[in-house]
Motif scaffolding. Structure first.
Motif, short mmCIF file in Angstrom:
data_model
loop_
_atom_site.label_atom_id
_atom_site.label_comp_id
_atom_site.label_asym_id
_atom_site.label_seq_id
_atom_site.Cartn_x
_atom_site.Cartn_y
_atom_site.Cartn_z
N GLU A 94 -6.75 26.57 9.76
CA GLU A 94 -6.12 27.00 8.51
C GLU A 94 -6.31 28.51 8.31
N GLU A 95 -7.48 29.00 8.70
CA GLU A 95 -7.79 30.41 8.52
C GLU A 95 -6.96 31.30 9.44
N SER A 96 -6.93 30.96 10.73
CA SER A 96 -6.17 31.79 11.67
C SER A 96 -4.67 31.70 11.38
N TYR A 97 -4.22 30.53 10.95
CA TYR A 97 -2.81 30.34 10.57
C TYR A 97 -2.43 31.30 9.44
N SER A 98 -3.29 31.37 8.43
CA SER A 98 -3.01 32.21 7.26
C SER A 98 -2.93 33.68 7.65
N VAL A 111 3.97 25.73 16.30
CA VAL A 111 2.63 26.10 15.84
C VAL A 111 2.10 25.01 14.92
N ARG A 112 0.89 24.56 15.20
CA ARG A 112 0.28 23.48 14.41
C ARG A 112 -1.02 23.96 13.79
N LYS A 113 -1.19 23.66 12.50
CA LYS A 113 -2.38 24.04 11.73
C LYS A 113 -3.30 22.83 11.58
N LEU A 114 -4.59 23.01 11.91
CA LEU A 114 -5.54 21.90 11.88
C LEU A 114 -6.84 22.33 11.19
N GLY A 115 -7.60 21.34 10.73
CA GLY A 115 -8.96 21.60 10.28
C GLY A 115 -9.83 21.92 11.49
N LEU A 116 -11.00 22.48 11.26
CA LEU A 116 -11.85 22.93 12.36
C LEU A 116 -12.23 21.78 13.30
N GLY A 117 -12.52 20.60 12.74
CA GLY A 117 -12.90 19.45 13.56
C GLY A 117 -11.79 19.01 14.49
N LYS A 118 -10.58 18.87 13.96
CA LYS A 118 -9.42 18.46 14.77
C LYS A 118 -9.07 19.54 15.80
N SER A 133 -10.89 32.10 14.53
CA SER A 133 -11.69 33.27 14.15
C SER A 133 -12.85 33.47 15.13
N PHE A 134 -13.17 34.73 15.38
CA PHE A 134 -14.18 35.09 16.36
C PHE A 134 -15.53 34.41 16.10
N ASP A 135 -15.95 34.36 14.83
CA ASP A 135 -17.26 33.81 14.52
C ASP A 135 -17.29 32.28 14.51
N GLN A 136 -16.15 31.64 14.86
CA GLN A 136 -16.12 30.18 14.97
C GLN A 136 -16.00 29.71 16.43
#
Length: 397
Positions: A94-98, A111-118, A133-136
């Protein structure tokens, strides 16, 4: 009188949280109500604003992938729904998508937006690619270069000025220029990549400064063999090489199988900034213990550290411990099938022979002490394109 600050509604939540946590205190106070805020954090660049930091995204693929991901042009083609020969989906959080949507516009259905777990689950499947994101980042992913720029380069932000997925964060005033000036002097920069918290270890492979390489050095000098490699080796805190040949001043480069290096050949490593020497090579004791120990003294005199071999069995099997930028890193190395005469025994110098039980015990102990553990294993070389059974078995333990 308080100065109210807030976040633009399109700003990713984690960036806003980082901003709130970094506020210097009075007179600055955070508000959830945008219309009240005199200063606003945003991804857009208004006329009256200051650049407060950058947020870095990375393209990732499964670690076991043979390819190196997509080029920047290919990523943008997928985002825009244009035809591209590699095709496929692009997975985002969601963050990188935004962040990408703000700068690249509304994406295509590819392009598909997912939660971190998925997202993490998707990155387990070979052939998938994503932006996060780099820190993830997680260890099971391969981070690819974009526009020949790597996020794993040590140095100032200037080094990554032209990295394509580096997005600026702005602080803008809302009819309060004096507020913006105060903020300029007191606010901390915001980023998800801080070089002062990063330690870069470059692992290379096996090298022997002998045979044909030695003859090149003799005729063209120590700079020639690595003239096209310098750029690749830039920007690391620690650079490793597994050295296969002992050093001795009288080494004869004309010998058909010398497996030794003259002392001044070490300048090749020094030109590249190599500062960690792995000593697990099967040929290191070819010319005897005298030159093995001479090599260790040579490394010490040039401020190089080593592991996987040593002047005694205990020193040969001991980990090399690194501590930089508050990151604790341990390197362990051994030889899976060493020649008998090369093995360190008691107070006899040599290389470390792999002992699975001892190695597992060391790994467990080091991890409990907060070290990230890197293990390198020397196994017999074979002229095959696929890893032999021994290598696969060791790698999967």
């Amino acid at each position: 009188k308080p100065i109210w600050v807030g976040c633009d509604k399109n700003l990713p939540e984690r960036i806003c949280t980082r901003f709130k946590e970094s506020l210097p205190g009075e007179p600055f106070r955070f508000t959830e109500h945008k219309r009240v805020a005199k200063l606003l954090l945003t991804l857009h660049r208004p006329a009256k604003s200051i650049e407060l930091g950058h947020w870095f995204l990375a393209q990732v693929i499964p670690f076991k992938s043979a390819h190196e991901g997509l080029s920047l042009l290919a990523l943008k083609a997928i985002w825009r729904g244009q035809k591209h020969r590699k095709g496929g989906w692009l997975w985002t959080t969601e963050e990188s998508y935004s962040l990408l949507k703000t700068h690249w516009g509304t994406p295509s259905r590819l392009v598909r937006k997912l939660g971190l777990g998925k997202f993490t689950e998707k990155m387990e499947k070979r052939g998938n690619r994503g932006v996060i994101s780099f820190d993830q980042l997680q260890p099971q992913w391969k981070v690819t270069q974009l526009a020949k720029k790597s996020l794993f380069v040590q140095g100032s932000e200037r080094e990554l000025k032209h990295y394509p997925l580096r997005f600026p964060i702005y602080l803008t005033d809302r009819n309060c220029e004096s507020c913006l000036e105060k903020a300029r002097k007191t606010f901390s920069r915001i980023s998800n990549r801080n070089s002062e918290e990063l330690t870069v270890v470059m692992l290379t492979g096996v090298s022997a400064l002998s045979l044909g390489v030695a003859q090149l050095i003799e005729t063209r000098g120590t700079s020639y063999p690595i003239s096209n490699l310098r750029q690749v080796f830039k920007g690391s805190d620690f650079i490793h090489v597994s050295n296969e040949a002992s050093f001795q001043p009288t080494c004869d480069s004309e010998d058909s199988m010398p497996y030794c290096s003259r002392d001044f050949y070490l300048e090749v490593f020094r030109h590249l900034g190599i500062n960690i020497i792995e000593m697990t090579g099967s040929h290191l004791m070819t010319h005897g213990a005298r030159w093995f120990e001479h090599s260790l003294k040579l490394f010490k005199n040039h401020s190089m550290q080593w592991y996987g071999g040593g002047s005694t069995r205990g020193k040969a099997s001991a980990p090399l411990l690194l501590n930089k930028n508050a990151n604790k890193i341990a390197l362990l190395g051994c030889n899976a099938r060493p020649p008998e005469e090369a093995i360190a025994k008691g107070r006899k110098p040599g290389i470390s022979e792999c002992n699975e039980d001892a190695l597992l015990h060391q790994i467990k102990k080091l991890k409990s002490e907060g070290y990230a553990v890197i293990i390198t294993v020397k196994s017999p070389g074979k002229a095959v394109s696929k890893p032999p059974r021994l290598q696969k078995a060791l790698f999967r333990k």
